[in-house]
Design a protein around this motif. Sequence first.
Motif, PDB file in Angstrom:
ATOM      1  N   GLU A   4      -6.763   9.132   0.880  1.00 19.29           N
ATOM      2  CA  GLU A   4      -7.382   8.968  -0.430  1.00 19.29           C
ATOM      3  C   GLU A   4      -8.578   8.031  -0.316  1.00 19.29           C
TER       4      GLU A   4
ATOM      5  N   ILE B 188      -1.367   4.136 -15.803  1.00 17.32           N
ATOM      6  CA  ILE B 188      -2.112   3.719 -14.614  1.00 17.32           C
ATOM      7  C   ILE B 188      -1.148   3.022 -13.647  1.00 17.32           C
ATOM      8  N   ILE B 189      -1.242   3.387 -12.390  1.00 16.91           N
ATOM      9  CA  ILE B 189      -0.394   2.765 -11.375  1.00 16.91           C
ATOM     10  C   ILE B 189      -1.025   1.457 -10.940  1.00 16.91           C
ATOM     11  N   ILE B 190      -0.241   0.399 -10.985  1.00 19.96           N
ATOM     12  CA  ILE B 190      -0.775  -0.869 -10.491  1.00 19.96           C
ATOM     13  C   ILE B 190       0.206  -1.493  -9.525  1.00 19.96           C
TER      14      ILE B 190
ATOM     15  N   LEU C 165       1.103   7.260  -6.312  1.00 18.78           N
ATOM     16  CA  LEU C 165      -0.063   8.073  -6.666  1.00 18.78           C
ATOM     17  C   LEU C 165       0.185   9.536  -6.322  1.00 18.78           C
TER      18      LEU C 165
ATOM     19  N   LEU D 298      -5.614   5.556   3.554  1.00 16.13           N
ATOM     20  CA  LEU D 298      -6.614   4.928   2.681  1.00 16.13           C
ATOM     21  C   LEU D 298      -7.970   4.873   3.363  1.00 16.13           C
TER      22      LEU D 298
ATOM     23  N   LEU E 148      -7.139   5.926 -11.225  1.00  8.50           N
ATOM     24  CA  LEU E 148      -5.727   6.233 -11.467  1.00  8.50           C
ATOM     25  C   LEU E 148      -4.785   5.150 -10.951  1.00  8.50           C
ATOM     26  N   ALA E 149      -5.201   4.473  -9.889  1.00  6.73           N
ATOM     27  CA  ALA E 149      -4.304   3.490  -9.283  1.00  6.73           C
ATOM     28  C   ALA E 149      -5.076   2.248  -8.876  1.00  6.73           C
ATOM     29  N   LEU E 150      -4.442   1.100  -9.040  1.00 11.24           N
ATOM     30  CA  LEU E 150      -5.098  -0.167  -8.720  1.00 11.24           C
ATOM     31  C   LEU E 150      -4.239  -0.982  -7.770  1.00 11.24           C
ATOM     32  N   TRP E 151      -4.908  -1.570  -6.787  1.00 16.67           N
ATOM     33  CA  TRP E 151      -4.235  -2.447  -5.841  1.00 16.67           C
ATOM     34  C   TRP E 151      -4.821  -3.829  -6.106  1.00 16.67           C
TER      35      TRP E 151
ATOM     36  N   LEU F 256       1.998   2.054  -3.390  1.00 18.96           N
ATOM     37  CA  LEU F 256       0.883   2.576  -4.191  1.00 18.96           C
ATOM     38  C   LEU F 256       0.592   4.038  -3.880  1.00 18.96           C
TER      39      LEU F 256
ATOM     40  N   LEU G 195       0.830  -1.203   0.000  1.00 18.27           N
ATOM     41  CA  LEU G 195       0.000   0.000   0.000  1.00 18.27           C
ATOM     42  C   LEU G 195       0.869   1.258   0.000  1.00 18.27           C
TER      43      LEU G 195
ATOM     44  N   LYS H 164      -9.851   7.712  -6.823  1.00 18.76           N
ATOM     45  CA  LYS H 164      -8.630   7.474  -7.594  1.00 18.76           C
ATOM     46  C   LYS H 164      -8.066   6.074  -7.422  1.00 18.76           C
ATOM     47  N   ILE H 165      -8.419   5.393  -6.320  1.00 17.39           N
ATOM     48  CA  ILE H 165      -7.835   4.076  -6.037  1.00 17.39           C
ATOM     49  C   ILE H 165      -8.887   2.974  -6.096  1.00 17.39           C
TER      50      ILE H 165
ATOM     51  N   LYS I 294       2.417  11.069  -8.810  1.00 14.18           N
ATOM     52  CA  LYS I 294       1.713  11.276 -10.070  1.00 14.18           C
ATOM     53  C   LYS I 294       0.837  12.519 -10.021  1.00 14.18           C
TER      54      LYS I 294
END
Lengths: 216, 216
Positions: free
Chosen positions: B88, B191-193, A209, B113, B175-178, A205, A202, B151-152, A212
Amino acid sequence: MIKLEKIKSTPIPTLKRLTRYLSVIHQLKESKTDYISSTEIANIMGLDPIQVRKDLEFTGISGFPRLGFKIDDLHFAIKEILNWNNTEDAFLVGAGSLGQAILGYDRFKSCGLKIIAGFDINPELIGKKISNIEIYHINKIPNLIKRLNVKIGIICVPASSAQDVVDLMVDNGILALWNFAPIHVNVPSDIIIENAQLSQSLGILTHKLAEKIKAY
Amino acid sequence: MIKLEKIKSTPIPTLKRLTRYLSVIHQLKESKTDYISSTEIANIMGLDPIQVRKDLEFTGISGFPRLGFKIDDLHFAIKEILNWNNTEDAFLVGAGSLGQAILGYDRFKSCGLKIIAGFDINPELIGKKISNIEIYHINKIPNLIKRLNVKIGIICVPASSAQDVVDLMVDNGILALWNFAPIHVNVPSDIIIENAQLSQSLGILTHKLAEKIKAY
DNA sequence: TTTTTATCGATAAAAAAATATCGATTTCTC
DNA sequence: GAGAAATCGATATTTTTTTATCGATAAAAA
């Protein structure tokens, strides 16, 4: 001068990628042809073909010019490196929500792991079966580790009790620990410990982000 | 000749260690003195003091000879790098057992988060609240991502539907993926992964254990 | 059959990360 | 107040990891 050949053990970054190659290969195993090239794997995963080939070197498998690697051989060889062709028994301690999720995770069967018992201190859980795995009181751990010769312990207890549980398992002969508790635990240097705190990934991530968003 | 100062972004290995320093620091925050040295952190965690000091450089915090670093400042600065001083909003897709465990994981609040909604296709879950977070049908995702500017995205669906869910979220501006789904998913390069497959760390554990057992 | 092409794999170079060295600084001890 | 001890932080070295180069090979195409 004699130069001793250094035994090159598989680097950690390579091991991580190998598990990911495995899942890609697994998908292709049914649908596609018998061979896969480093270029193909690299394209699918957004990596460099050279890196893929270097990683695959550690499997000891030879590829064929113009064709690539035999999928079945590669699949087997990667599992061999990870020792996923064998199965190790494991105990899971802490049958809270994360613990229960892990107990129910079928996929570990194909990852060389079989959780054979769970432990907790909550009286409501003890004696119950979760995903067909029985939950015992923690005070049963010493006896059972020895009797069943279990080598892997999975720590899913809260931070406050993690060190105690780890000590208990180590004292009774556990060899490897998979730690999900969100805390640093101390173990003797000959014990293998792998930290699986979700917060680590996390952190990456949220950092990325933020970078970015800042860039705009 | 003009030499451009290269902007040194924080390396991934450093970020991972920083999250671990944070948990150690957090523990010490109450009990101990106001300062902590790189040597102390290193001893607790079994690392090299030089490495700790190098990592801490990225925080921009200066230490004091013979004392170390101000704990409070360090704590704040590490959270700053990780962007954990801000919060976020996130959507979680797939409220199965792993998804539910994550929904219930209080600790993420202090990791920047906040999961504000869950999604699934199981009619039994839709409309329910899990750990006080409401579950909606997946078809609400497009509308809600945009309206709430989320965004996540957290992917906890089975392998078979992961790519579809990812596409859906990407198409709607995530924008971002976990990613917790045990599969490789494709995303556009911007894209942030972050992959959080448990099997990765399990692979390292089983590999090391096999090496160790072999060594006898 | 000959040529073209894609890939492997050995070797080399570059980049990144970890580890080491050492002077400067400041608290602690006497 | 003087000397000892511990730590920082700048610079340098070593190690590890990633990326590049290129000849050899064998399937595919001509």
